[in-house]
Design an enzyme around this catalytic site. Structure first.
Site, mmCIF file in Angstrom:
data_model
loop_
_atom_site.group_PDB
_atom_site.id
_atom_site.type_symbol
_atom_site.label_atom_id
_atom_site.label_comp_id
_atom_site.label_asym_id
_atom_site.label_seq_id
_atom_site.Cartn_x
_atom_site.Cartn_y
_atom_site.Cartn_z
ATOM 1 C CB SER B 224 -9.621 56.062 -4.359
ATOM 2 O OG SER B 224 -11.132 56.047 -5.320
ATOM 3 C CB SER B 262 -8.217 55.099 -9.838
ATOM 4 O OG SER B 262 -7.412 54.904 -8.796
ATOM 5 C CG ASP B 264 -5.650 57.744 -8.376
ATOM 6 O OD1 ASP B 264 -6.169 57.318 -7.798
ATOM 7 O OD2 ASP B 264 -5.142 56.628 -9.148
#
Lengths: 341, 341, 341, 341
Positions: B224, B262, B264
Site C-alpha cells: 500500500s 494495495s 493506495d
C-alpha cells in the site's frame, strides 16, 4: 420466519448490552448506556469466504470503517459491528483480535483485515467514557445466532433515540413469492436519527400529533441511522449498491430528511455467492427481477425503523433525564383516527 | 524551505518510532518494527477550525478511517495518523482521547469526531502483536513541529518496504512562482507498495537494472501507499478531490501499477480556509490556476516516493530477514548511465 | 496480432474521416478536419447482448454520453463513438438511428437506448461548423472490422494534437502468457491532450528536448484524451472500474498532469460475458489475477498514446496553421542519447 | 410567489409543446406527443457566469448529458433541457447552436460546451420519430420567463405518465423564514415514473385505492423522473450534491421504489454565486443551516411530483390509447376518508 434479518439463512445476530449506574454524568464512571451489536454475514469464516457487498451514503456525517476496502473489492470479509461513536476504536481493535484468532495466516493474505464498524452517537449515557471492552465484543460474537432478534435498547442500540423517542435496534424482512424467486430481504437498523415533528408511520403524521407529548429534551444533534440489509438473492456488487439506495427510500417514508449532523450510512450484502481467492464465477439475479427486490428492501427498511421505535420503552439516562418511548396506546388511537386500523 | 509537507505554513509532523528486539517472530513479543506518524493540519484546534479536504482512492484495498465523514462534509477536523494495519483501532481510540481532551464540548457538536487513521501492512516486525499504545500516539502528537521532517524508517513508516527495498516516510514540496500565486504544495507518503521490476526513477528503469540485487524476499503481498498532500492555496473540496488524483499520476511516474492488494488511498487539504460553525464564505483559486498546482502535486508526489526509498537504509526484521535499502552508489551509476547525472 | 484493440476477439473499429478545404476559417464552410471513430464491442447486437463496463474520470472537463446509464447498470449496450466536441449531438442522434434500425422493439425494452459518444475539441479545423452528418456516422459503422487499425489523423482523431504535436487515434495491446490466463488487453485512445514540455517517452524527457522544435502555436486549451480499453478476460463491472484507473497510470508515464480544461475520460469493457435480459451468471477472473491485467492495461495505455503521436504526420489546419508531427528522426536520436536504443 | 422553481429569482422556464395527429402509430409521422422544457439558471449568460451545481443519481437508467463535466468542475454552464429520450441528440445539438451564437469565443475557452439534456421515455406518441427540431429548442429558449410555470402535459412533459396516470411537468417551492435566511428552494420535475399501486399522497395510499380505476394499460417500462432543484442560498458544489439526495427522499414520500428501468437523475444549482474565470471566492450557507434547506427540498420535491400528477388531464396517445389523468374528485374523497381534508 421471524420478520428479521436472520430470515436470510445463515445471517446471525449477537449483541452485548451494557447498562449500569444512574444519576449525574461522571465521565469514565457512568451512567453506562451502551453496547455492541454484531451481524455475522454467514455461519462460516467470512474472511475466507467473502460475500458481495454494496453501500450507499445518504448523509455521511459518521463512520463505517471498512467502507473504502469493501467498496473497492465489492466484497465483505468481516462481521458488521454497530456501536456508539466513541467505541469505534475499541471495537475495531477487538474485531481484529477475533479475525486474527480465526485466521492465523492473515498476514500473508492478499487482503488486509479491515473490520466493518459503524457508529451512532449514544449520548444517553457516558459515551465519552468508552465502557465497551474487547471482551464485550468477543462476547457479542459468541452470542450470535439465527432466529428471533432482540429489538429496541439492546446491544449497539442501547443508548439511541429517534424522532424524539427512545429507539435502538429494529429489524424486519420480506420474502418474495416463489414465482419471483422466493428470495428474502432482511434489514436491521440502529436508529438514532430524526426530529419528532417529521415522524410518519404508514403515512400518518404521528410526529406532529405527538409534538407536545412529554418533554422533548434533545441534547446532542449528531443523529444517525445505520442500516444493514441482507439477501439470499445472488447479486453483483453493482446491484447491491443499488439495493442500498432503496433503504433511503424506506427511511424517507418514516419522515427523515437526513439532517446535516447525521451519519446515515447503509450497507448490504448477498449470501448468494461465497467468494474465495479462486472464485471465477458469480451468480446474480437478472435485472428484470430487481425491482421486486427493491420494493422488498424499501418495505423492510421502513418497518425496521418503526420496529426500533415501538420496541424501545422509556429509559432513564445520564443526569436523570427521561427518554420517553413512543406511547403505544396513543399510537394505536392515531392509526385508528387516520383509518389505518 | 525543507522540501517537505511542512513547507505549507502551519502543517506540523510528529511521530513515534518503536523498534526493539530481533530474531524469530513471537507474536505479542517482537521483534517490534512499527510506529505512528501524525500530520497536524494546522497549529490550532482543527476540530474547531476545520479545513477543506479531498480524497482519491486509486486502489482501496486498505483503510483510511474518516473517509465517509470527510467526503460528506468536505472538511477535515482531526490530525491525520499513519500507522501499521493492525494498529488502526488503537490509534483511532487514542486519537479520540486526544480530541475529547482538546474539545470538552465535543458531545454537543453538530459533528461526530471521526479521526483520520490510514494504514499500511508493516510486516517486517510483529505486526499482529500491536505494539502501539495510546501513550505512543499522544507522544507522537506532542513531538509534532514544523521544519525538517525525518524520512525513511520512522514513525508510521518504520516497518515499510517499497519496490522490493526498505522504505517508509518520504516528503517533498513545490513552491509556485509569485506570478502564479506563490502557493506551496507539499506531499508526505508512507510507501509500502510496488514490485521491484516496476521501479523507475526520473524515467530510468532502475528496478529492472537492480532486479537481481540482493535477494528479493517479499513476504506479504498487501502492499500500500498512503499519500497526504497539503497546500496553502485556498481550494474548495471539489478542487481538492481533483488535486488528489494527481498524486496518482506522480506515483505512476515511479512505476506503480497499483496492484490488487494495495491500499493506495490519498487525501489532501488546504490551509487556505479555516471553517467554523458559522463560516459563510470560502476562498478558492480560480480554475485557470489549478493546472500549475496539479503539476506541482504530480512532481511532489513523485519525489516524495523517491525520498522514502532513498532515505531508508537496510534494516533487519522478523526472523532475521534483511530488508535491503536501495543501494545509493548503484543508483548514482544508473542515473549516469542513462544520462540523468 | 496487430498490437491493437482489435486483438481482443470480436472488437471491431471503423471510422469516417472528413478532410477538405484549406486557408482561412469560415465557420460552416471549412477547412474541415474532423471525423468519427466507432468501436464495436462485439460483432453481434450489443443492445441485446450487453457487456460488462467500467469507467474512470481522471479529469471530467468533457463529455462521454451514456456514462450515467452504463455506470448504473454496469453494462455497455451500444458502440462507442469518438468525435469532435461539436459533433456530439449529431453523432448521438445518428447512433440512435442505427440502434432503432437494429432493434425495432427498442421502445418496449427495460433499457433506454443511450449511445456512448465521447469527444475531444478538434480545433484544427472548423469545429463549430459541425461537418459530421448522420450518414458519416452510419458509414463509419459500416467500415468497422477487426484486424489492423489505422492510427493518427483518422476518424475521430483527425483534428487532434497532443503534447504540442499532431496526434489522434492510437492503439496497442498486451497478451498475457497462457499460465496467466492468456487474456488480451487492448487500448484505443483519441489523444488531444498535454503540453509539450511534459512529454516523456519510455522515461526520456522528449518534450523538454524538443521544446523549441518548430513553433508551438497552441490555440485552444480544451485538451482531452479519451481512452477505451477492451479485454476478453471476464470481469465484473467493479473490476472494470478498477482497470480503468490503470489507464490513467499509463497516461501518466507519458507525462500528462491532466490539466483543468481536459476531458480525460476512460471506459473499459469485457467481452467475457454476454449479458441478456435473463442472465443469471457472470464469469470473472479471480482477484489474485487482476494485477497482471493492470500491468497490461498500464502498458497498453502508455503505448497507445505514443502510437497516436508517432502515427500522425504534420498537417495544415485552419488559417494555414501548421500542426507539426513529432519528428521521428530526432526522436530516434533522443532515445539513443538516453540509452534506450 | 408562484409555488414554482421560478420563485428562485432569476430562474426562468420555457418550453415548446408538440402535439399533433391521432390514431395508429406511424413512425416518423405521428401521433406526436412530445416537447422540450428549458430551465434558464439565471437571466444572464450562464456560460460566462457559471453557477455551482450538484447531482444525485438515484437510479441512472437514463441520460443527463453534461453530468461528467459538471460533476468535475462543480459548475453549471448551460441551460437545462428536459425532453423525450429519442430527442437527446437533436436537443444537444440545438443547445450547442444556441451556446455558440451566444458565445462567439467558445472555442478558446478553458471549458468545453457540454449542454445539460435529460430525458424520459415519452412513449405515448411516436417517440422514435423524433419530432423535435433545432428550431423547437430555440423557440423554447425564447419563451423562457419567470413567473407562473405551466404544469402537466407541456414541453418535455407532454408525453409522460406516472404512477399509471397522465403526468409531466410539476413544480413547487418553499421559502425559509427570514430568521433562517429567507432562502428559497424550488423544484421542477418531469415525472414519468412509478407503478400505480405504490402511489401515496400525503401518506394516503391513493394508488391502492385507485388500483382498479380505468384500465392500467402501461406499455413501456422505461420509467423515469428528472428532478431539478434551484436555490438562492449560496452553496458549494459539495453542499448541492447533498441537497440532491433530499430530492430522492421527497420522491420516496410519493411511493416510488425507483425501479430498474428508471432514469431517476437529479440536479441542483445555486444562484448564490456567479462564477467567472477569475472567481476567487465562494459564498455558502454554514452547515448548521442546511438541514432546514434539506427539509424544504424534500417538501418541494414531494409536492412537485404531486403537482405533475394533478395538473395533467386525460390524453389520448398513439393507437388511440387513453392515458387517464388522476381523477381529482375521487382524490378529494380519498383525502377526506383518510382525514387529510
Amino acid at each position: 420466519m421471524y420478520n428479521a434479518i436472520t430470515d436470510v439463512r445463515g445471517v446471525w445476530v449477537g449483541y452485548c448490552t451494557k447498562i449500569s449506574g444512574s444519576g449525574k454524568l461522571r465521565v469514565g464512571v457512568g451512567p453506562v448506556r451502551t453496547g455492541v451489536t454484531v451481524i455475522m454475514p454467514h455461519e462460516g469464516n467470512v474472511f475466507e469466504e467473502k460475500l458481495a457487498v454494496g453501500h450507499f451514503v445518504l448523509n455521511g456525517n459518521g463512520e463505517m470503517t471498512g467502507f473504502v476496502r469493501d467498496r473497492e473489492t465489492g466484497t465483505l470479509e468481516t462481521p458488521i459491528f454497530l456501536t456508539g461513536t466513541a467505541n469505534v476504536g475499541i471495537v475495531y481493535d477487538a474485531a481484529l483480535t477475533y479475525l486474527i484468532q480465526q485466521n492465523p495466516n492473515i498476514g500473508i493474505s492478499e487482503s488486509v483485515p479491515v473490520p466493518v464498524v459503524a457508529e451512532c452517537w449514544d449520548a444517553m449515557g457516558d459515551t465519552e467514557g468508552r465502557h465497551i471492552t474487547e471482551q464485550d465484543v468477543l462476547d457479542a460474537i459468541k452470542t450470535a445466532s439465527g432466529g428471533p432478534v432482540a429489538e429496541g435498547a439492546v446491544g449497539g442500540g442501547t443508548g439511541m433515540r429517534s424522532y424524539g423517542f427512545k429507539a435502538g435496534i429494529g429489524t424486519s424482512s420480506r420474502i418474495l413469492p416463489e414465482e419471483r424467486g422466493g428470495y428474502t430481504v432482511g434489514v436491521l437498523v440502529n436508529a438514532n436519527h430524526g426530529s419528532r415533528h417529521l415522524l410518519r408511520i404508514d403515512g400518518v403524521p404521528v410526529g406532529e400529533e405527538l409534538l407536545d407529548y412529554s418533554e422533548k429534551r434533545e441534547s446532542g444533534k449528531s443523529k444517525s441511522i445505520i442500516m444493514v440489509a441482507a439477501t439470499d438473492a445472488p447479486m453483483l456488487p453493482v446491484q447491491l449498491q443499488r439495493l442500498c439506495k432503496r433503504l433511503a427510500l424506506g427511511l424517507a417514508r418514516t419522515g427523515s430528511v437526513s439532517t446535516h449532523g447525521s451519519g446515515d450510512i447503509f450497507i448490504s450484502f448477498s449470501t448468494g455467492n461465497r467468494i474465495t481467492k479462486n472464485s471465477k464465477e458469480f451468480l446474480c439475479v437478472d435485472d428484470s427481477m430487481v425491482s421486486r427486490l427493491w420494493e422488498a428492501a424499501v418495505e423492510s427498511a421502513e418497518e425496521a425503523v418503526l420496529n426500533a421505535l415501538t420496541s424501545a420503552p422509556t429509559m432513564e439516562g445520564k443526569d436523570r433525564r427521561i427518554y420517553e418511548g413512543i406511547p403505544l396506546d396513543r399510537l394505536v388511537s392515531l392509526m385508528q383516527k387516520y383509518k389505518r386500523l
